[in-house]
Design a protein around this motif. Sequence first.
Motif, short mmCIF file in Angstrom:
data_model
loop_
_atom_site.label_atom_id
_atom_site.label_comp_id
_atom_site.label_asym_id
_atom_site.label_seq_id
_atom_site.Cartn_x
_atom_site.Cartn_y
_atom_site.Cartn_z
N GLY A 129 -0.76 0.32 2.85
CA GLY A 129 -1.86 -0.26 2.08
C GLY A 129 -2.98 0.73 1.84
N SER A 180 -1.91 6.81 0.41
CA SER A 180 -0.45 6.70 0.52
C SER A 180 0.16 6.32 -0.83
CB SER A 180 -0.06 5.64 1.55
OG SER A 180 -0.48 6.02 2.82
N GLY A 196 2.53 -2.46 1.12
CA GLY A 196 1.24 -2.59 1.79
C GLY A 196 0.22 -3.29 0.91
N MET A 197 -0.58 -4.13 1.53
CA MET A 197 -1.62 -4.84 0.78
C MET A 197 -2.96 -4.25 1.20
SD MET A 197 -0.37 -8.73 1.19
CE MET A 197 1.28 -9.27 0.77
P1 NAD Z 1 -0.22 -2.32 10.27
O1 NAD Z 1 -1.67 -2.28 9.97
O2 NAD Z 1 0.22 -2.56 11.67
O3 NAD Z 1 0.48 -0.97 9.77
C1 NAD Z 1 -0.06 -0.11 8.86
C2 NAD Z 1 0.19 1.29 9.37
O4 NAD Z 1 -0.26 2.22 8.39
C3 NAD Z 1 -0.57 1.57 10.67
O5 NAD Z 1 0.31 2.06 11.65
C4 NAD Z 1 -1.60 2.62 10.22
O6 NAD Z 1 -1.91 3.53 11.26
C5 NAD Z 1 -0.88 3.28 9.07
N1 NAD Z 1 -1.75 4.01 8.14
C6 NAD Z 1 -3.05 3.79 7.83
N2 NAD Z 1 -3.49 4.72 6.97
C7 NAD Z 1 -2.45 5.54 6.72
C8 NAD Z 1 -2.28 6.68 5.90
N3 NAD Z 1 -3.28 7.18 5.19
N4 NAD Z 1 -1.06 7.26 5.88
C9 NAD Z 1 -0.05 6.79 6.62
N5 NAD Z 1 -0.15 5.71 7.41
C10 NAD Z 1 -1.34 5.09 7.46
O7 NAD Z 1 0.39 -3.43 9.31
P2 NAD Z 1 1.88 -3.98 9.14
O8 NAD Z 1 1.99 -5.31 9.76
O9 NAD Z 1 2.88 -2.96 9.48
O10 NAD Z 1 1.88 -4.24 7.56
C11 NAD Z 1 1.78 -3.14 6.70
C12 NAD Z 1 1.22 -3.53 5.35
O11 NAD Z 1 2.17 -4.37 4.70
C13 NAD Z 1 -0.08 -4.33 5.43
O12 NAD Z 1 -0.91 -3.90 4.37
C14 NAD Z 1 0.38 -5.75 5.21
O13 NAD Z 1 -0.64 -6.54 4.64
C15 NAD Z 1 1.51 -5.54 4.24
N6 NAD Z 1 2.51 -6.60 4.18
C16 NAD Z 1 3.01 -6.86 2.96
C17 NAD Z 1 3.99 -7.79 2.83
C18 NAD Z 1 4.53 -8.09 1.46
O14 NAD Z 1 5.17 -9.11 1.28
N7 NAD Z 1 4.31 -7.21 0.51
C19 NAD Z 1 4.48 -8.50 3.93
C20 NAD Z 1 3.96 -8.19 5.19
C21 NAD Z 1 2.98 -7.23 5.30
#
Ligand code: NAD
Length: 354
Positions: free
Chosen positions: A249, A253, A271-272
């Motif tokens: 998100g 990225s 990512g959202m």
């Molecule tokens: P999370 O916050 O645990 O994981 C996100 C990861 O990204 C973390 O480990 C963080 O350290 C890393 N990150 C942050 N900035 C970064 C960067 N610049 N470069 C690389 N990595 C970076 O969340 P999650 O539960 O793993 O979910 C991930 C994303 O997916 C969230 O945004 C969530 O809202 C989204 N999501 C979307 C759906 C969908 O249907 N599209 C479903 C579930 C979750």
Amino acid sequence: MTQDNLSAVLYGIDDLRLEQRPIPVPKDDEVLIKMEAIGICGSDVHYLKKGRICDFIVDKPMILGHESSGMVVGVGKNVKHLKEGDRVAIEPGVPCGQCNFCKGGRYNLCPEIFFCATPPDDGNLSRYYCHSASYCYKLPDNMSYEEGALMEPLSVGVHACRRGNVGVGSVVLVLGAGPIGLVTLLSAKAFGASKVLITDILDERLQVAKSLGADHTLKIEKHMTEQDIIKKITELLGEDPTVSLDCSGAEVSVRVALQVTKTGGVAVLVGMGKSEITIPLSGALFREIDIRGCFRYHNTYPTAIELVSSGKINVKPLVTHKFKIEDTQKAFDTAVSGEGNPIKIVIYPNRSNV
Ligand code: NAD
């Protein structure tokens, strides 16, 4: 039968209460489930801390929880494929079944979908819960309730890889190694990707990714420019990725994904993050990068169950913390503080010891 249906109800920001709710009675096409394992998702934490996600606002008390499994203890009269005692994974979204999206199979896009713990719909972090039997999937004997609950996040990974056309020989970049990045990594490997590189800003997350089979990991350091990141990705993979999936998100990225993806490849937005970001569009246009949205999943549970039951995917290492329902607040505090580097926190509503 017991009258105890302790449930975790979110009243508003930082106002999570455990309270009794009546044990529901299954409608004709539903089953009553004794809930056994429920994972905490980032969205549950987001509702707790912010009270909303985009236009979904917690404006009345809502039961949290949607990554779940349990045992069938009651069966509506029209249900044919499940019986009492069956262990099931629960797909939290129940679409209308009537609209063109439902008829076309992409039921995740149904505007009328009921989805556990998305306001105004209650989730199932309760001891007992009723759900449409059509969206409950029998677990094979060799799968645990924890694995059953993890079919929900794994479904996100499976759907993301399908959206990206990941297949045999794909060269895959996953940005972000949280739970969703990790299940996307697992799915990409299971789908036949030849190489997967995963990025994160946290070492501990990358270590987990490595242990789950990432071919390469890249720590994104504060001092790295976008061009540094792009160069490093291509160097590590030995070529540009054919599919990039943003699971962080983070704006940077998404920008990296659009620039590093091989010409003619696919960039999937999972990512959202912020609702508006600035992206380098013309390069993506000239190089015919397909930019694809990705929302939840459809028709993934049977595949996800098969991948785990057959041993092609092991989701067990994702479960790092376990709590009983009485300790729900502690479970959420752990999710928020990050103490002990949680990946997946699981709550067991019907166990006194975990
Ligand atoms: P999370 O916050 O645990 O994981 C996100 C990861 O990204 C973390 O480990 C963080 O350290 C890393 N990150 C942050 N900035 C970064 C960067 N610049 N470069 C690389 N990595 C970076 O969340 P999650 O539960 O793993 O979910 C991930 C994303 O997916 C969230 O945004 C969530 O809202 C989204 N999501 C979307 C759906 C969908 O249907 N599209 C479903 C579930 C979750």
